[in-house]
Write a protein that holds these residues in place. Structure first.
Motif, mmCIF file in Angstrom:
data_model
loop_
_atom_site.group_PDB
_atom_site.id
_atom_site.type_symbol
_atom_site.label_atom_id
_atom_site.label_comp_id
_atom_site.label_asym_id
_atom_site.label_seq_id
_atom_site.Cartn_x
_atom_site.Cartn_y
_atom_site.Cartn_z
ATOM 1 N N ILE A 104 0.822 -1.205 0.000
ATOM 2 C CA ILE A 104 0.000 0.000 0.000
ATOM 3 C C ILE A 104 0.858 1.258 0.000
ATOM 4 N N ASP A 105 1.978 1.234 0.721
ATOM 5 C CA ASP A 105 2.875 2.394 0.735
ATOM 6 C C ASP A 105 3.367 2.732 -0.668
ATOM 7 N N VAL A 106 3.623 1.715 -1.464
ATOM 8 C CA VAL A 106 4.082 1.929 -2.846
ATOM 9 C C VAL A 106 2.948 2.523 -3.686
ATOM 10 N N ILE A 107 1.739 2.045 -3.469
ATOM 11 C CA ILE A 107 0.586 2.567 -4.214
ATOM 12 C C ILE A 107 0.354 4.041 -3.888
ATOM 13 N N ILE A 108 0.459 4.398 -2.607
ATOM 14 C CA ILE A 108 0.308 5.801 -2.212
ATOM 15 C C ILE A 108 1.393 6.657 -2.840
ATOM 16 N N LYS A 109 2.626 6.161 -2.835
ATOM 17 C CA LYS A 109 3.741 6.916 -3.437
ATOM 18 C C LYS A 109 3.527 7.107 -4.932
ATOM 19 N N ARG A 110 3.051 6.075 -5.615
ATOM 20 C CA ARG A 110 2.818 6.201 -7.059
ATOM 21 C C ARG A 110 1.710 7.211 -7.353
ATOM 22 N N ALA A 111 0.695 7.242 -6.498
ATOM 23 C CA ALA A 111 -0.370 8.238 -6.672
ATOM 24 C C ALA A 111 0.184 9.649 -6.501
ATOM 25 N N MET A 112 1.045 9.852 -5.497
ATOM 26 C CA MET A 112 1.645 11.176 -5.284
ATOM 27 C C MET A 112 2.585 11.542 -6.419
ATOM 28 N N ASP A 113 3.364 10.581 -6.905
ATOM 29 C CA ASP A 113 4.263 10.842 -8.038
ATOM 30 C C ASP A 113 3.479 11.258 -9.269
ATOM 31 N N GLN A 114 2.319 10.620 -9.470
ATOM 32 C CA GLN A 114 1.468 10.971 -10.607
ATOM 33 C C GLN A 114 0.984 12.415 -10.500
ATOM 34 N N LEU A 115 0.591 12.829 -9.293
ATOM 35 C CA LEU A 115 0.125 14.201 -9.091
ATOM 36 C C LEU A 115 1.250 15.207 -9.290
ATOM 37 N N LEU A 116 2.443 14.881 -8.813
ATOM 38 C CA LEU A 116 3.595 15.771 -8.996
ATOM 39 C C LEU A 116 3.921 15.938 -10.472
ATOM 40 N N LEU A 117 3.809 14.853 -11.218
ATOM 41 C CA LEU A 117 4.082 14.903 -12.663
ATOM 42 C C LEU A 117 3.048 15.773 -13.367
ATOM 43 N N GLU A 118 1.789 15.626 -13.003
ATOM 44 C CA GLU A 118 0.732 16.433 -13.614
ATOM 45 C C GLU A 118 0.894 17.910 -13.282
ATOM 46 N N ALA A 119 1.316 18.194 -12.054
ATOM 47 C CA ALA A 119 1.436 19.590 -11.610
ATOM 48 C C ALA A 119 2.418 20.374 -12.480
ATOM 49 N N LYS A 120 3.446 19.709 -12.976
ATOM 50 C CA LYS A 120 4.440 20.397 -13.797
ATOM 51 C C LYS A 120 3.834 20.922 -15.096
ATOM 52 N N SER A 121 2.873 20.194 -15.631
ATOM 53 C CA SER A 121 2.303 20.564 -16.932
ATOM 54 C C SER A 121 0.948 21.252 -16.845
ATOM 55 N N TYR A 122 0.209 21.015 -15.750
ATOM 56 C CA TYR A 122 -1.178 21.453 -15.712
ATOM 57 C C TYR A 122 -1.518 22.367 -14.535
ATOM 58 N N LYS A 123 -0.520 22.833 -13.797
ATOM 59 C CA LYS A 123 -0.809 23.614 -12.586
ATOM 60 C C LYS A 123 -1.527 24.930 -12.868
ATOM 61 N N ASN A 124 -1.457 25.428 -14.101
ATOM 62 C CA ASN A 124 -2.121 26.694 -14.429
ATOM 63 C C ASN A 124 -3.455 26.502 -15.149
ATOM 64 N N LYS A 125 -3.906 25.261 -15.274
ATOM 65 C CA LYS A 125 -5.183 25.001 -15.935
ATOM 66 C C LYS A 125 -6.326 25.537 -15.079
ATOM 67 N N GLU A 126 -7.311 26.142 -15.745
ATOM 68 C CA GLU A 126 -8.438 26.730 -15.046
ATOM 69 C C GLU A 126 -9.745 26.092 -15.493
ATOM 70 N N SER A 127 -10.762 26.279 -14.671
ATOM 71 C CA SER A 127 -12.106 25.851 -15.037
ATOM 72 C C SER A 127 -13.109 26.726 -14.295
ATOM 73 N N ASP A 128 -14.344 26.734 -14.793
ATOM 74 C CA ASP A 128 -15.425 27.459 -14.132
ATOM 75 C C ASP A 128 -16.237 26.481 -13.299
ATOM 76 N N PHE A 129 -16.728 26.956 -12.157
ATOM 77 C CA PHE A 129 -17.460 26.106 -11.229
ATOM 78 C C PHE A 129 -18.723 26.812 -10.757
ATOM 79 N N ILE A 130 -19.719 26.002 -10.431
ATOM 80 C CA ILE A 130 -20.891 26.510 -9.741
ATOM 81 C C ILE A 130 -20.785 26.088 -8.280
ATOM 82 N N TYR A 131 -21.146 27.005 -7.393
ATOM 83 C CA TYR A 131 -21.212 26.721 -5.957
ATOM 84 C C TYR A 131 -22.604 27.069 -5.483
#
Length: 380
Positions: A104-131
C-alpha cells in the motif's frame, strides 16, 4: 408573395429543434439507495451530476448515448431515450485485505508521483465552477447562496475569482448578524495533497510525512476489468491539529485519484474570539477528461451549534468546464463573499438560463420563496 413568405417562416419555425429534457434518478441496483453526484455525460459540453437526492435534469438536442459513472460502480452506457426514469448501477465487489500487486505504501507513493508529474504541466489550468449552498437554522432554511467562480483546478481549487453570484438571508433575530457563507465558502480550497504541511491548514492525506499522522488500512473494490484501492487514513490519537480523515479511492491501473470521502477532525469556526466546534464532511469526485486530475464535483456538509441553535450547511460544487460562463469582470475572492456579491447587479435572465445541477426540492422551494420576497442582496 406575402403568403409564400409566411409559409416559409412557419416552415422554418417548425423545423427548429428544441432541446429534449431528460429527468432521471441514479440508484444502487441492490439497495435502491440514491447515488448522489454520479456523472451523466453525453459530451464535453453536455453533462451534469446527480444532486444529493440522486436526481438529475439534462437538456440536449443531441442524439446517441449517455455515459453514467460513479466511483465503485460499473459504468453504464445507455441510449439517451432511456435517461428518463430510474437508472440502476451495479456496485463493484468488496474484497477485504486482498493481496495487492504492490504494498500500500508503494501505491500511495505512485499516486503522489502521478500528481507531482501532472502539476508540472497542468498547474495553471483553469475551469469554471458553480457553488450552491443552503443553510438550515434549527431545520428552517434562512440562507441561500449561488455563485459561479473560476479557479485553478488541478487536484485542488486555488486562486479563486468570482464571476457572478446571488445571496439571500432571512434574519431570525440574534443570530442574524452571522454570515454562514462568509467563512464556509473558503473550505472549497481544502486539498488532499501537499508537498509540505502548512501552518494553520488542515493536514492532508497525501504528504511525504503521512505515516507520522495516520494509521493506514485498505480494501479493494473489484470490477469486471479493473480494481480500485480504497485506502483509509485514520488520524493517530496524538494528533491535535486540524486533520483530514477518510477514504481515498485510487485506480488500480494507473494510480489516478478517483474520489475522496471523509471529514475534518479537530475543526472549528471562528466567531470573534470564540471557537465553535465544526463537524464537516467532504465528498470529492475527480475527473481525468482533460488529461490531468481535477475536481469534477464536491459535496460539503457542515454542522455546528450557534446561539443555542443547530446550524446545518449543505453545499455542492460542480465543474462546468473551461470558459463555459460568459466572461464578466473577475473579482478576486477576499473571504467576504457576502460583501462581494452584494456589490454585483442581479441578472434574473442569467440565473434562469443556468441550472447545471438539478435543484433538490428544498433548494427549489427556498429559491422560490426568496425570489418572491426580493431578499437577494444584489436585487435593485
Amino acid at each position: 408573395m406575402g403568403k409564400y413568405l409566411l409559409f416559409f417562416v412557419l416552415l422554418f419555425s417548425s423545423l427548429h429543434i428544441y432541446p429534449q429534457c431528460y429527468q432521471g434518478y441514479v440508484v444502487d441496483e441492490e439497495t435502491n439507495a440514491c447515488l448522489p453526484f454520479a456523472t451523466v455525460f453525453v459530451s464535453q459540453d453536455c453533462r451534469t451530476v446527480t444532486n444529493a437526492d440522486g436526481a438529475f435534469t439534462l437538456d440536449t438536442n443531441l442524439k446517441g448515448v449517455a455515459k453514467i459513472s460513479y466511483v465503485g460502480y460499473h459504468e453504464l452506457i445507455i441510449p439517451l431515450s432511456r435517461l428518463n426514469g430510474i437508472i440502476k448501477m451495479k456496485p463493484y465487489v468488496v474484497k477485504l485485505h486482498e493481496v495487492t500487486a504492490y504494498p500500500i505504501d508503494v501505491i500511495i507513493k505512485r499516486a503522489m508521483d502521478q500528481l507531482l508529474l501532472e502539476a508540472k504541466s497542468y498547474k495553471n489550468k483553469e475551469s469554471d465552477f458553480i457553488y450552491r449552498q443552503v443553510t438550515l437554522n434549527d431545520r428552517t432554511c434562512n440562507e441561500y447562496i449561488e455563485t459561479f467562480f473560476n479557479a485553478k483546478s488541478e487536484i485542488s481549487l486555488r486562486k479563486l475569482s468570482l464571476i457572478t453570484g446571488r445571496y439571500a438571508t432571512l434574519k431570525t433575530g440574534k443570530d442574524g448578524d452571522f454570515s454562514y457563507c462568509t467563512n464556509f465558502f473558503s473550505l472549497v480550497q481544502l486539498g488532499l495533497f501537499a508537498r509540505k504541511i502548512k501552518k494553520n491548514m488542515p493536514i492532508p492525506f497525501l504528504t511525504s510525512e503521512y505515516k507520522k499522522y495516520y494509521n493506514i488500512d485498505y480494501t479493494i473494490l473489484s470490477g469486471v476489468n479493473s480494481n480500485i484501492y480504497v485506502i483509509t487514513f485514520k488520524a493517530k490519537r496524538n494528533v491535535k491539529n486540524v486533520i483530514i480523515e477518510g477514504k481515498l479511492f485510487i485506480d488500480g491501473v494507473d494510480y489516478r485519484i478517483l474520489k475522496y470521502e471523509g471529514h475534518l477532525r479537530n475543526s472549528t469556526l471562528s466567531y470573534g474570539k470564540r471557537k465553535i466546534p465544526l463537524t464537516l464532511s467532504i465528498n470529492t469526485v475527480y475527473t481525468n477528461r482533460r488529461g490531468f486530475t481535477e475536481i469534477e464535483s464536491e459535496e460539503l456538509n457542515g454542522n455546528y451549534r450557534h446561539f443555542g441553535k443547530d446550524i446545518l450547511i449543505k453545499a455542492l460544487i460542480f465543474n462546468v468546464g473551461e470558459n463555459k460562463i460568459e466572461r464578466k469582470k473577475r473579482i478576486k475572492y477576499n473571504y467576504n463573499l457576502k460583501e462581494i456579491i452584494s456589490s454585483m447587479n442581479y441578472d434574473s435572465n442569467f440565473w434562469r438560463q443556468h441550472n447545471e445541477v438539478r435543484k433538490t426540492p428544498l433548494e427549489k422551494k427556498v429559491l422560490e420563496l426568496f425570489e418572491s420576497k426580493n431578499v437577494f442582496t444584489n436585487m435593485r
